[in-house]
Design a protein around this motif. Structure first.
Motif, PDB file in Angstrom:
ATOM      1  N   TYR A   1       0.839  -1.210   0.000  1.00 12.89           N
ATOM      2  CA  TYR A   1       0.000   0.000   0.000  1.00 12.89           C
ATOM      3  C   TYR A   1       0.867   1.251   0.000  1.00 12.89           C
ATOM      4  O   TYR A   1       0.670   2.168  -0.796  1.00 12.89           O
TER       5      TYR A   1
ATOM      6  N   GLY B   1      -3.640   5.679   6.427  1.00 15.52           N
ATOM      7  CA  GLY B   1      -3.771   4.316   5.938  1.00 15.52           C
ATOM      8  C   GLY B   1      -4.694   3.557   6.871  1.00 15.52           C
ATOM      9  O   GLY B   1      -5.291   4.145   7.777  1.00 15.52           O
ATOM     10  N   PRO B   2      -4.789   2.257   6.662  1.00 20.27           N
ATOM     11  CA  PRO B   2      -5.656   1.461   7.554  1.00 20.27           C
ATOM     12  C   PRO B   2      -5.220   1.613   9.011  1.00 20.27           C
ATOM     13  O   PRO B   2      -4.022   1.643   9.290  1.00 20.27           O
TER      14      PRO B   2
ATOM     15  N   LEU C   1      -2.983  16.019   7.019  1.00 27.66           N
ATOM     16  CA  LEU C   1      -3.374  14.823   6.278  1.00 27.66           C
ATOM     17  C   LEU C   1      -3.490  15.148   4.792  1.00 27.66           C
ATOM     18  O   LEU C   1      -4.150  16.115   4.420  1.00 27.66           O
TER      19      LEU C   1
ATOM     20  N   THR D   1      -4.184  13.061   0.908  1.00 25.49           N
ATOM     21  CA  THR D   1      -4.529  11.784   0.285  1.00 25.49           C
ATOM     22  C   THR D   1      -4.214  11.776  -1.204  1.00 25.49           C
ATOM     23  O   THR D   1      -4.395  10.753  -1.853  1.00 25.49           O
TER      24      THR D   1
ATOM     25  N   TYR E   1     -13.963  -3.045   5.986  1.00 27.06           N
ATOM     26  CA  TYR E   1     -13.004  -2.364   6.860  1.00 27.06           C
ATOM     27  C   TYR E   1     -13.726  -1.472   7.863  1.00 27.06           C
ATOM     28  O   TYR E   1     -13.465  -1.518   9.067  1.00 27.06           O
TER      29      TYR E   1
ATOM     30  N   ASN F   1     -14.132  -1.952  11.978  1.00 27.87           N
ATOM     31  CA  ASN F   1     -13.682  -0.948  12.941  1.00 27.87           C
ATOM     32  C   ASN F   1     -14.823  -0.470  13.832  1.00 27.87           C
ATOM     33  O   ASN F   1     -14.636  -0.255  15.030  1.00 27.87           O
TER      34      ASN F   1
ATOM     35  N   MET G   1     -12.013   8.299  11.968  1.00 28.43           N
ATOM     36  CA  MET G   1     -11.005   7.261  11.747  1.00 28.43           C
ATOM     37  C   MET G   1     -10.498   7.349  10.309  1.00 28.43           C
ATOM     38  O   MET G   1     -11.286   7.500   9.386  1.00 28.43           O
ATOM     39  N   PRO G   2      -9.198   7.225  10.126  1.00 26.93           N
ATOM     40  CA  PRO G   2      -8.661   7.236   8.762  1.00 26.93           C
ATOM     41  C   PRO G   2      -8.818   5.863   8.124  1.00 26.93           C
ATOM     42  O   PRO G   2      -9.186   4.887   8.781  1.00 26.93           O
ATOM     43  N   GLY G   3      -8.523   5.820   6.851  1.00 32.98           N
ATOM     44  CA  GLY G   3      -8.561   4.554   6.125  1.00 32.98           C
ATOM     45  C   GLY G   3      -7.682   4.680   4.898  1.00 32.98           C
ATOM     46  O   GLY G   3      -6.971   5.679   4.745  1.00 32.98           O
ATOM     47  N   PRO G   4      -7.718   3.669   4.025  1.00 32.42           N
ATOM     48  CA  PRO G   4      -6.888   3.750   2.816  1.00 32.42           C
ATOM     49  C   PRO G   4      -7.242   4.997   2.003  1.00 32.42           C
ATOM     50  O   PRO G   4      -8.414   5.347   1.887  1.00 32.42           O
ATOM     51  N   VAL G   5      -6.218   5.652   1.459  1.00 33.18           N
ATOM     52  CA  VAL G   5      -6.484   6.870   0.688  1.00 33.18           C
ATOM     53  C   VAL G   5      -7.307   6.579  -0.557  1.00 33.18           C
ATOM     54  O   VAL G   5      -7.971   7.465  -1.087  1.00 33.18           O
ATOM     55  N   SER G   6      -7.300   5.345  -0.998  1.00 36.91           N
ATOM     56  CA  SER G   6      -8.046   4.990  -2.204  1.00 36.91           C
ATOM     57  C   SER G   6      -9.511   4.692  -1.912  1.00 36.91           C
ATOM     58  O   SER G   6     -10.295   4.497  -2.821  1.00 36.91           O
TER      59      SER G   6
ATOM     60  N   HIS H   1     -11.326  11.658   5.970  1.00 39.60           N
ATOM     61  CA  HIS H   1     -10.075  12.359   5.676  1.00 39.60           C
ATOM     62  C   HIS H   1     -10.313  13.857   5.510  1.00 39.60           C
ATOM     63  O   HIS H   1      -9.524  14.676   5.979  1.00 39.60           O
TER      64      HIS H   1
ATOM     65  N   ARG I   1      -8.538  16.616   7.646  1.00 34.55           N
ATOM     66  CA  ARG I   1      -7.713  17.573   6.907  1.00 34.55           C
ATOM     67  C   ARG I   1      -8.167  19.005   7.142  1.00 34.55           C
ATOM     68  O   ARG I   1      -7.347  19.918   7.236  1.00 34.55           O
TER      69      ARG I   1
END
Lengths: 379, 379
Positions: free
Chosen positions: A137, A267-268, A288, A290, B137, B141, B265-270, B278, B282
């Motif tokens: 990732y 990220g996760p 932050l 992305t 995901y 969480n 909560m953050p997660g994958p940018v994709s 995000h 941000r």
């Protein structure tokens, strides 16, 4: 020997006699100039602190040999007396040092291999840093960000390490963009060995930079010292992945101490390799980001179509749409003829010819024999 | 009929005649009390704005029928005149309304099904919200956070929707903890239908809450109106996943407007389902959290062993461990005798008697005829 040659020789000697960062020596050179400073160091005729920094190696006078050895490897010693010297970004080190941040002494000179002029490469440059033990990732994101920054003309700086660093350089290379590797060993040392080809490729189109004399072996403390250069030479640093105690967090906090923009990618939540990024964001040390759009917006720059900054922060915001397209078609690295700018911008060459003098007046472009070049404009 | 019964009947009527939020009616009830206000609304003997809010339904006098219908479903109408009323958290709505934030009128009463007293459930409560179209995901969480909050005794509030909401409730239920569903339809309406069992289970051990009369059908605008209750009744809101235009961002911005703690909560940018989170982080509207420890630290609570706040942010951080235990044993809603505080805190009654005046001096407690009450101290 010309004055410039004498200065280069003196700085070549000084770079070898003191382990960076050498704050007392830097101050001594600032006061007396490199030639006198070098002579006095040789004679141990200097203040105690300078003597401490240079005592162990002051007899190591390999200045000429180092310059020759570097030249054989197509490496030059860029010194503050050169036009190419990135004086403005490195000023942040002197400012931080003046504010009492330790370990921030500016470099006495920099060994550089590659066609890119260092003073130009630092314009709008972004550092991409992160863990060596990156995940797929993280490497994917580093490569994506490196590619898209470079393809918008933003130079990508990193440290040529495994993981995030390597992915960022490769991304930039694959966009035919500018990328600069700043090393914690000699510019001629292929470390890590598996990155020998990568380092050669960076040296062919970008630049490999080090303040360590040829042949200097890598060491942990040198990577930390090197990190201040990555932070100082760029407008902002993006941490793509970092564990809680990653060296990338060191670069990030150095960038913060230097007043640079610090950014981190999330990220996760379950990923230990994103934990350092999350901590930086959570603790307010990093913003932050992305995407490349968000990086450019945060670093206060444009660079490209597609970026839609919520707040105009760039000088070029004042340009009309046609002038902006011509500006985007310009390169800071090489002069381009008007016909090429017309082709790249899709704007008729007659119109390009009338827009260029306007851009020149506003300080966005400069004329040369070979055509037009983008001016390294500060916002 | 007792006064309390008359007030309950009046509020049952008023909840049906005006669509929440009804700011003019809330003010009118505040001024004249529910019984007089209800009579005057029936006769249309009220200011124009109150008349506007009640004109369409003032003949709908189903107050008794609604109370009976609710009782048959083991649902009670909790009114501000009850001890159970969560007066303190709902005060945030009145404050926001006073500051000119629209749509923040406090509820006139709340229909509640379940064994948990609402006034107690709101103590240290955390809202977990997010997208209905959550990813695996996000649901993972939400369930983890719900479970770990609940197992530390923190009540988990959410909206019983698909995706994040359902996962959060289920996580809390699986920890045998307290969870509260606040609905945008009648407390007896099983919506979404696939969550009928979930809603029944929440009602068995926690509480199902609504300001809408029995049988009220769900509607988009009611979910937005309901969101203000989720935000108001909790100390902080965690957005687990949200698209750029998710309703969860509405809850988050409402929580911010109410002066509550907003977390994401953050997660994958994709991931598009993390884009809203995000953006909140941000833009500085939410604090990044990756774990229950961070949630508790951010919400400014201990709540549990294991949470190690890095920075003291609460006024009570200054208290010693014994004073803190006595403080925790105090209630803001009802005065408690010293013997009860001793029993609850596990600290000898003599020591409690010497600590209480100190707490009083520092503004943490106040004395009354019936004992001691916690002062509603803002950090």
């Amino acid at each position: 020997m010309s004055e410039l040659e004498a200065e280069r020789l003196a700085r070549s000697y000084l770079l070898r006699v003191a382990e960076p960062p050498a704050p007392a020596l830097a101050g001594f050179v600032g006061e007396f100039g490199p030639v006198v400073a070098a002579e006095r160091v040789r004679r141990a005729d200097c203040p105690p602190k300078v003597r401490d920094e240079t005592a162990a190696r002051r007899a190591h006078d390999y200045a000429e040999r180092d310059l020759e050895r570097a030249a054989a490897d197509e490496t030059r010693l860029v010194i503050p007396e050169d036009d190419e010297w990135p004086a403005w970004p490195l000023l942040s080190l002197a400012v931080a040092q003046g504010r009492g941040v330790s370990g921030m002494a500016p470099p006495l000179a920099l060994w550089v291999r590659g066609p890119v002029k260092l003073g130009e490469a630092v314009d709008q440059a972004i550092a991409i840093v992160g863990a060596r033990a990156a995940t797929g990732y993280g490497e994917h994101n580093a490569a994506e960000v490196g590619y898209h920054l470079a393809s918008r003309g933003i130079p990508v700086f990193s440290g040529a390490a495994f993981g995030i660093d390597g992915a960022a350089h490769r991304g930039a290379l694959s966009a035919d963009g500018t990328t600069v590797a700043v090393l914690g060993c000699g510019a001629d040392v292929e470390y890590p060995a598996q990155h020998a080809t990568l380092l050669r490729n960076i040296g062919k189109v970008g630049a490999v930079v080090s303040e360590y004399p040829p042949g200097t072996t890598p060491a942990r403390h040198r990577f930390l010292v090197r990190n201040r250069l990555i932070a100082a030479l760029t407008e902002g640093t993006v941490v793509v992945e970092a564990g809680r105690r990653s060296g990338a967090r060191n670069t990030a906090s150095t960038a913060g101490a230097l007043g640079k923009v610090v950014m981190a990618m999330p990220g996760p939540v379950s990923s230990g390799m994103s934990a350092g990024c999350h901590a930086l964001i959570r603790e307010g040390e990093a913003t932050l980001v992305t995407s490349v759009d968000e990086i450019l917006e945060t670093a206060g720059r444009f660079g490209a179509e597609g970026a839609e900054p919520s707040k105009p922060r760039r000088r070029t915001d004042r340009l009309g749409p046609e002038a902006l397209r011509v500006h985007d078609a310009l390169s800071t690295r090489s002069a381009r003829p008007e016909e090429r700018l017309a082709a790249e911008s899709g704007i008729p060459v007659e119109r390009v010819r009338s827009l260029l003098p306007e851009l020149e007046l506003d300080g966005f472009a400069e004329r040369s024999d070979a055509g037009w070049r983008k001016r390294a404009a500060k916002t």
